[in-house]
Every structure is written in structure tokens, then in C-alpha cells.
Design a protein around this motif. Structure first.
Motif, PDB file in Angstrom:
ATOM      1  N   GLY A  63       0.973  -0.832   0.042  1.00 55.24           N
ATOM      2  CA  GLY A  63      -0.518  -0.146  -0.063  1.00 55.24           C
ATOM      3  C   GLY A  63       1.132   0.995   0.298  1.00 55.24           C
ATOM      4  O   GLY A  63       0.342   2.666  -0.620  1.00 55.24           O
ATOM      5  N   ALA A  64       1.975   1.434   0.776  1.00 59.75           N
ATOM      6  CA  ALA A  64       2.751   2.647   0.461  1.00 59.75           C
ATOM      7  C   ALA A  64       3.351   3.104  -0.340  1.00 59.75           C
ATOM      8  O   ALA A  64       3.031   3.898  -0.712  1.00 59.75           O
ATOM      9  CB  ALA A  64       3.978   2.574   1.739  1.00 59.75           C
ATOM     10  N   ILE A  65       3.451   1.904  -1.568  1.00 65.14           N
ATOM     11  CA  ILE A  65       4.591   1.889  -2.660  1.00 65.14           C
ATOM     12  C   ILE A  65       2.890   2.674  -3.412  1.00 65.14           C
ATOM     13  O   ILE A  65       3.398   3.337  -4.873  1.00 65.14           O
ATOM     14  CB  ILE A  65       4.594   0.512  -3.489  1.00 65.14           C
ATOM     15  CG1 ILE A  65       5.875   0.347  -2.237  1.00 65.14           C
ATOM     16  CG2 ILE A  65       5.136   0.833  -4.868  1.00 65.14           C
ATOM     17  CD1 ILE A  65       6.790   1.484  -2.038  1.00 65.14           C
ATOM     18  N   ALA A  66       1.842   1.883  -3.231  1.00 62.99           N
ATOM     19  CA  ALA A  66       0.844   2.127  -4.440  1.00 62.99           C
ATOM     20  C   ALA A  66       0.355   3.473  -3.710  1.00 62.99           C
ATOM     21  O   ALA A  66       0.323   4.163  -4.733  1.00 62.99           O
ATOM     22  CB  ALA A  66      -0.312   1.591  -3.586  1.00 62.99           C
ATOM     23  N   TRP A  67       0.441   4.290  -3.000  1.00 64.61           N
ATOM     24  CA  TRP A  67       0.484   5.593  -2.423  1.00 64.61           C
ATOM     25  C   TRP A  67       0.898   6.093  -3.113  1.00 64.61           C
ATOM     26  O   TRP A  67       1.576   7.259  -4.175  1.00 64.61           O
ATOM     27  CB  TRP A  67       0.938   6.021  -1.152  1.00 64.61           C
ATOM     28  CG  TRP A  67      -0.610   5.572  -0.106  1.00 64.61           C
ATOM     29  CD1 TRP A  67      -0.646   4.992   1.290  1.00 64.61           C
ATOM     30  CD2 TRP A  67      -1.793   5.911   0.153  1.00 64.61           C
ATOM     31  NE1 TRP A  67      -1.704   4.665   1.921  1.00 64.61           N
ATOM     32  CE2 TRP A  67      -2.682   6.024   1.244  1.00 64.61           C
ATOM     33  CE3 TRP A  67      -1.997   7.279  -1.071  1.00 64.61           C
ATOM     34  CZ2 TRP A  67      -3.975   6.480   0.860  1.00 64.61           C
ATOM     35  CZ3 TRP A  67      -3.616   7.943  -0.822  1.00 64.61           C
ATOM     36  CH2 TRP A  67      -4.523   7.674   0.059  1.00 64.61           C
ATOM     37  N   ALA A  68       2.205   6.336  -2.903  1.00 63.93           N
ATOM     38  CA  ALA A  68       3.704   6.516  -4.695  1.00 63.93           C
ATOM     39  C   ALA A  68       3.888   6.266  -5.300  1.00 63.93           C
ATOM     40  O   ALA A  68       4.098   7.588  -6.352  1.00 63.93           O
ATOM     41  CB  ALA A  68       4.883   5.892  -3.610  1.00 63.93           C
ATOM     42  N   ALA A  69       3.199   5.243  -5.924  1.00 62.43           N
ATOM     43  CA  ALA A  69       2.678   5.602  -7.562  1.00 62.43           C
ATOM     44  C   ALA A  69       1.752   6.450  -7.737  1.00 62.43           C
ATOM     45  O   ALA A  69       1.796   7.058  -9.104  1.00 62.43           O
ATOM     46  CB  ALA A  69       2.532   3.829  -7.545  1.00 62.43           C
TER      47      ALA A  69
END
Length: 303
Positions: free
Chosen positions: A104-110
């Protein structure tokens, strides 16, 4: 029937990827977190496969994917680049993104990146970077709950895990969040087999070591980081946040202020559910994901 492929990416790693659902259905990339794999979605995927093309990688450093040993290989921009490189490898033009925990953290960043290929974002118990960092400075309860991050970053932590044994580490990882009795013995054995691969634990921990998040020690007064004092990019795609409200690692304070960072936000609160919501309450998670993901008729492209 789930299909598995090992896909070399333009970012220099090869990922083990589980694919499910019709090849011509709207594509959804699902990202797991720590300390898991594509199997995070083992309950959710069967409930979505009739409507979506599900792309579920083991992210770099985890399970069946490549495990670079350098901390620098796990910087956020590199992990985001993996996701778009994965879409390219499967000839996916536009996609929705779902992430849990680190995924989810990487999804936010994307989503913050603003790439037009991303059409929808759903995150499950994963904090927005602004809200998370602010809470680590200002909220004593969240700061206390996040001290494990400092432990994971400590040099030699993997050797400490090996000394205590992976069975004990399994219990320490999950017992505070979920009833261990609901995890089948075969799942437990699979987790431990993946963690104990050569370089496996180091690769997983390097996600924490490469992160720019600042975790102050308890009781210390620290100023807000500079990036919190400047204007931060808003997210313009529709966002669904699914939150197990019994999460002991990421407290409900992570929901505060999201509406100031996202143009179109929906929040689904799951009472009585902990951090590992995708498999602890997979039916409930799938029930809120399906209508949200299916709303955008413009999704296109297929592997």
C-alpha cells in the motif's frame, strides 16, 4: 486457474507473478506487504477473478522473486518503477492498483507520481506518507507502535532472528495482530520456507532500511520534516482506503486528514479486523474492493 510466470523487468529484477482471471478483463495489480508474498490475496483473489485480470507479484526481495542484497535496491522510486515495468512486461496500458501494508505504501507513492496509466487506487491498512510521518512526530501512540521499524533497521537483526528461530519470529510477527489458529499449518510452513531462503530476510528488511521515514524514539521532541511543511502533490485518481480498525501497528490516526490529500476519497472501516485484513477478513475486503474497482469502465489492456 492461477498461472505463474517469472517476468524479467526493465528495472533489472525478475519477479515471480501470479495471474488470475480472464485475460481480457480489466487489469488490477495487487501488491502485498511485509512479511508476505502474492499469497496475501489468497482469500480475496477467488472472489474477484470472475471480473478482473489479477496481477499479483511477489515484490522484489520477497518469496519467489529476485532478492538484491543492497539497501539502495529498495528505495521507493525503484519499487514504484517495478510496478510500471511489470505493467509494461504484460502489455498493460492502464490498470487499477491495490496494496496492503508495504504494498500500500508503494501504491500511494505510485499514485502521487501521477502516471496516467494508473486509474484507481485502493489501499488496505497502509498509511499515506504525509499522514504517517506527521503521526510519528506528533502522536505518541503511533510512535510507540512503530518502534519495530527501528529494530528492523538495526544491523544484524536478521542474525538475531536466525538465533531465535523462524518459528518464534513467525509467532512474534503475527500473534499480536491475528489469532494464529486461523493460519493453516501449510501457510505457516510456506512463510518460514520463504524467509529462510539465502538472503531472504535481509532483502525483506531492506525495505525498512531504504525508507526515508523518520521514526523518533519515544519521548523525544522533534520538528516536522521539511517536506511536511511544503505543498504536497494531491492524488487525482479515485482512492478507496480499507482499514481494519483493530490494527495495532498502524492506528486509526492514519485516516485523519486524508481528505486534504486526495480529490476523491472513500473509506471503508472494518470493525474487529486487524492489520492483516486481506486474509483475516478477505470476504469483507473483496466485498468493498469489487464495486470500487469495477466502477471505471475505462480500464483497458490485458496481458
Amino acid at each position: 486457474m492461477t498461472e505463474f510466470r517469472r517476468l524479467p523487468l526493465s528495472t533489472g529484477v525478475t519477479l515471480n507473478v501470479a495471474l488470475d482471471g480472464p485475460a481480457d478483463a480489466p487489469p488490477v495489480i495487487l501488491l502485498h506487504g511485509f512479511p508476505e508474498s502474492h499469497r496475501t490475496w489468497r482469500v480475496v483473489a477467488p472472489l474477484l477473478r470472475d471480473r478482473f485480470r489479477l496481477v499479483m507479484p511477489d515484490q522484489r526481495g520477497f518469496a519467489g522473486s529476485d532478492r538484491p542484497q543492497e539497501v539502495e535496491a529498495y528505495k521507493a522510486e525503484t519499487l514504484v518503477a517495478d510496478i510500471f515495468a511489470l505493467a509494461d512486461a504484460l502489455s498493460i496500458d492502464r490498470f487499477a492498483l491495490v496494496g496492503h501494508d508495504w504494498g500500500g505504501a508503494i501504491a500511494w507513492a505510485a499514485a502521487i507520481k501521477g502516471d496516467p496509466r494508473l486509474t484507481r487506487l485502493a489501499v488496505v491498512n497502509a498509511p499515506h506518507p504525509v499522514v504517517f510521518q506527521k503521526s510519528l512526530v506528533e502522536d505518541e501512540a503511533q510512535r510507540a507502535a512503530s518502534q519495530y521499524i527501528t529494530a528492523f533497521r538495526t544491523p544484524g537483526f536478521e542474525q538475531a532472528v536466525e538465533r531465535m528461530g523462524f518459528d518464534t519470529f513467525f509467532d512474534k510477527s503475527f500473534a499480536g495482530h491475528v489469532d494464529l489458529a486461523i493460519i493453516p499449518a501449510a501457510e505457516r510452513a510456506q512463510y518460514i520456507a520463504e524467509w529462510s531462503q539465502p538472503g531472504g530476510l535481509t532483502a525483506m528488511l531492506n525495505w525498512y532500511r531504504a525508507s526515508a521515514v523518520m521514526v523518533p524514539p519515544p519521548g523525544l521532541t522533534v520538528p516536522l520534516p521539511d517536506f511536511l511543511l511544503r505543498a504536497f502533490p494531491r492524488i487525482h485518481v479515485p482512492v478507496l482506503v480499507v482499514w481494519g480498525m483493530r490494527d495495532k501497528a498502524l492506528l486509526p490516526v492514519q485516516l485523519d486528514g486524508l481528505d486534504t490529500l486526495v480529490d476523491e476519497l472513500a473509506i471503508a472501516r472494518l470493525d474487529g479486523v486487524g492489520h492483516f485484513a486481506p486474509w483475516e477478513a478477505g470476504v469483507r475486503v473483496a466485498a468493498v474492493l469489487a464495486p470500487f474497482l469495477g466502477h471505471d469502465a475505462g480500464l483497458g489492456g490485458a496481458p
